[in-house]
Design an enzyme around this catalytic site. Sequence first.
Site, PDB file in Angstrom:
ATOM      1  N   ARG A  55       0.876  -1.197   0.036  1.00  0.00           N
ATOM      2  CA  ARG A  55       0.015  -0.057   0.428  1.00  0.00           C
ATOM      3  C   ARG A  55       1.290   1.650  -0.275  1.00  0.00           C
ATOM      4  O   ARG A  55       0.199   2.274  -0.272  1.00  0.00           O
ATOM      5  CB  ARG A  55      -0.897   0.048   1.284  1.00  0.00           C
ATOM      6  CG  ARG A  55      -1.525   1.316   1.274  1.00  0.00           C
ATOM      7  CD  ARG A  55      -2.956   0.974   2.437  1.00  0.00           C
ATOM      8  NE  ARG A  55      -2.461   0.658   3.919  1.00  0.00           N
ATOM      9  CZ  ARG A  55      -2.481   1.602   4.573  1.00  0.00           C
ATOM     10  NH1 ARG A  55      -1.697   3.006   4.352  1.00  0.00           N
ATOM     11  NH2 ARG A  55      -1.609   1.037   6.044  1.00  0.00           N
TER      12      ARG A  55
ATOM     13  N   TYR B 172     -17.852  14.294 -17.091  1.00  0.00           N
ATOM     14  CA  TYR B 172     -18.108  13.002 -16.655  1.00  0.00           C
ATOM     15  C   TYR B 172     -18.913  13.226 -15.516  1.00  0.00           C
ATOM     16  O   TYR B 172     -18.801  13.739 -14.602  1.00  0.00           O
ATOM     17  CB  TYR B 172     -16.733  12.272 -16.369  1.00  0.00           C
ATOM     18  CG  TYR B 172     -17.097  10.411 -15.679  1.00  0.00           C
ATOM     19  CD1 TYR B 172     -18.240  10.169 -16.575  1.00  0.00           C
ATOM     20  CD2 TYR B 172     -16.345  10.205 -14.345  1.00  0.00           C
ATOM     21  CE1 TYR B 172     -18.339   8.582 -15.739  1.00  0.00           C
ATOM     22  CE2 TYR B 172     -16.869   9.164 -14.318  1.00  0.00           C
ATOM     23  CZ  TYR B 172     -17.673   8.454 -14.816  1.00  0.00           C
ATOM     24  OH  TYR B 172     -17.487   6.596 -14.323  1.00  0.00           O
TER      25      TYR B 172
ATOM     26  N   ASP C 283      -8.834  16.293 -16.603  1.00  0.00           N
ATOM     27  CA  ASP C 283      -9.294  15.068 -16.844  1.00  0.00           C
ATOM     28  C   ASP C 283      -8.425  14.926 -17.841  1.00  0.00           C
ATOM     29  O   ASP C 283      -9.113  15.859 -19.106  1.00  0.00           O
ATOM     30  CB  ASP C 283     -10.451  15.065 -16.259  1.00  0.00           C
ATOM     31  CG  ASP C 283     -11.034  13.197 -16.827  1.00  0.00           C
ATOM     32  OD1 ASP C 283      -9.930  12.697 -17.511  1.00  0.00           O
ATOM     33  OD2 ASP C 283     -11.810  12.520 -16.020  1.00  0.00           O
TER      34      ASP C 283
ATOM     35  N   LYS D 266      -8.845   3.697 -19.383  1.00  0.00           N
ATOM     36  CA  LYS D 266      -8.782   4.137 -20.717  1.00  0.00           C
ATOM     37  C   LYS D 266      -8.302   3.734 -21.726  1.00  0.00           C
ATOM     38  O   LYS D 266      -7.554   2.293 -22.032  1.00  0.00           O
ATOM     39  CB  LYS D 266      -9.900   4.669 -20.416  1.00  0.00           C
ATOM     40  CG  LYS D 266     -11.175   4.897 -19.460  1.00  0.00           C
ATOM     41  CD  LYS D 266     -11.943   4.369 -19.563  1.00  0.00           C
ATOM     42  CE  LYS D 266     -13.297   5.137 -18.778  1.00  0.00           C
ATOM     43  NZ  LYS D 266     -12.633   4.596 -17.406  1.00  0.00           N
TER      44      LYS D 266
END
Length: 373
Positions: free
Chosen positions: A39, A92, A164, A189
């Site tokens: 992590r 979005y 973005d 994506k």
Amino acid sequence: MEIHPKITPIYQTSVFKFEDLNELELYFSEPGSRYLYSRNGNPNADELAEAINRLEGGAGAMVTGSGMAAIFAAVLAYCQAGDHVLCAADIYGGSSTLLNTELNRMGISVTYVPFEQFYELQSFVQPTTRLMLVETMSNPLLRVADLGRLAEECHFHGLKLVVDNTFATPVLTQPLALGADIVLHSVTKYLSGHSDVTAGAVVAADAGVAARLKQIGVIYGLTLSPMESWLAVRGLKTLRLRVREHSRNALAIANFLADHPAVRDIYYPGLVQHPQHELAVAQGAGLFGGMMSILLADDPEVVNAFMRRTKYFPFAPSLAGVDSSLSYPLGTSHRALTPEQQQQLGITTGLVRLSIGIEPLEELMADLAQALD
């Protein structure tokens, strides 16, 4: 026997070993010298972050478990309870839901700015406004933001610009070079590109902000797994080739669809009739990406018939894989908006978003022709 792999192995481990207390102290006294817990850091995640940072020309990057986690981290890098953010109205749906619900509950308020008022922010700025969130190419109507001009406007008002860049990718546009402070991606994506990874990335122009992003990622547990990181690195290696082919196919298909009687309107920056076409040429390195939206008749049955007939464009609510797909903003990404908001943004019953893949162009054209005819 020494082993020198050409490709970084998958470090599929949650924890790393130490010989003794001296090694433990080295971990804390020399940050980055070794790993402790995945992590906090893992070779595969670091390799992906460094690769994306190079592509975007940043001072440091962090990879996350999803694009939504990337947006969350980017906002928290600059904001705390009581702060206010500006957000593009045409964005979005997941971004607006995050701002409206969870971040609002944390005491961070939001005001939405219509595309036409991006470069005149005076009436939207409050004493507590910290940043503006926009997309290079908006989802789903492919409006192109003038990032250089917007960065100047934001910095004039003392705001940070968070971009973005998922639709454009750094192959088309590098927002940090145009003045943005943070650029983020849904790595799911184009960067990964094969519809088999869920991941995000945040890249900062400032090294101090990059360190803060990493701290947020570790504390909130936003960091990415080794396997997902390894897959994304593999996909990233063909990004330039894929984006060129996506763009080539999309431009040809957009020109074809622009003349089709069943298509009432088409939204693609590569078309000369697109309102921001010249900006897209200047800001997009001569490429326009693989995303477009088309407007069919505002009749659910017309849309259903089109979806059922396509063979190369399955209805899959994501985008940017090597295989083509289509999505329906009204019923998926922008479902949470009110009917009035949907209408204002032009997200109507007939709007269908196409993600153009890298299959043979003639096959995609033939498929769309028979589905529309």
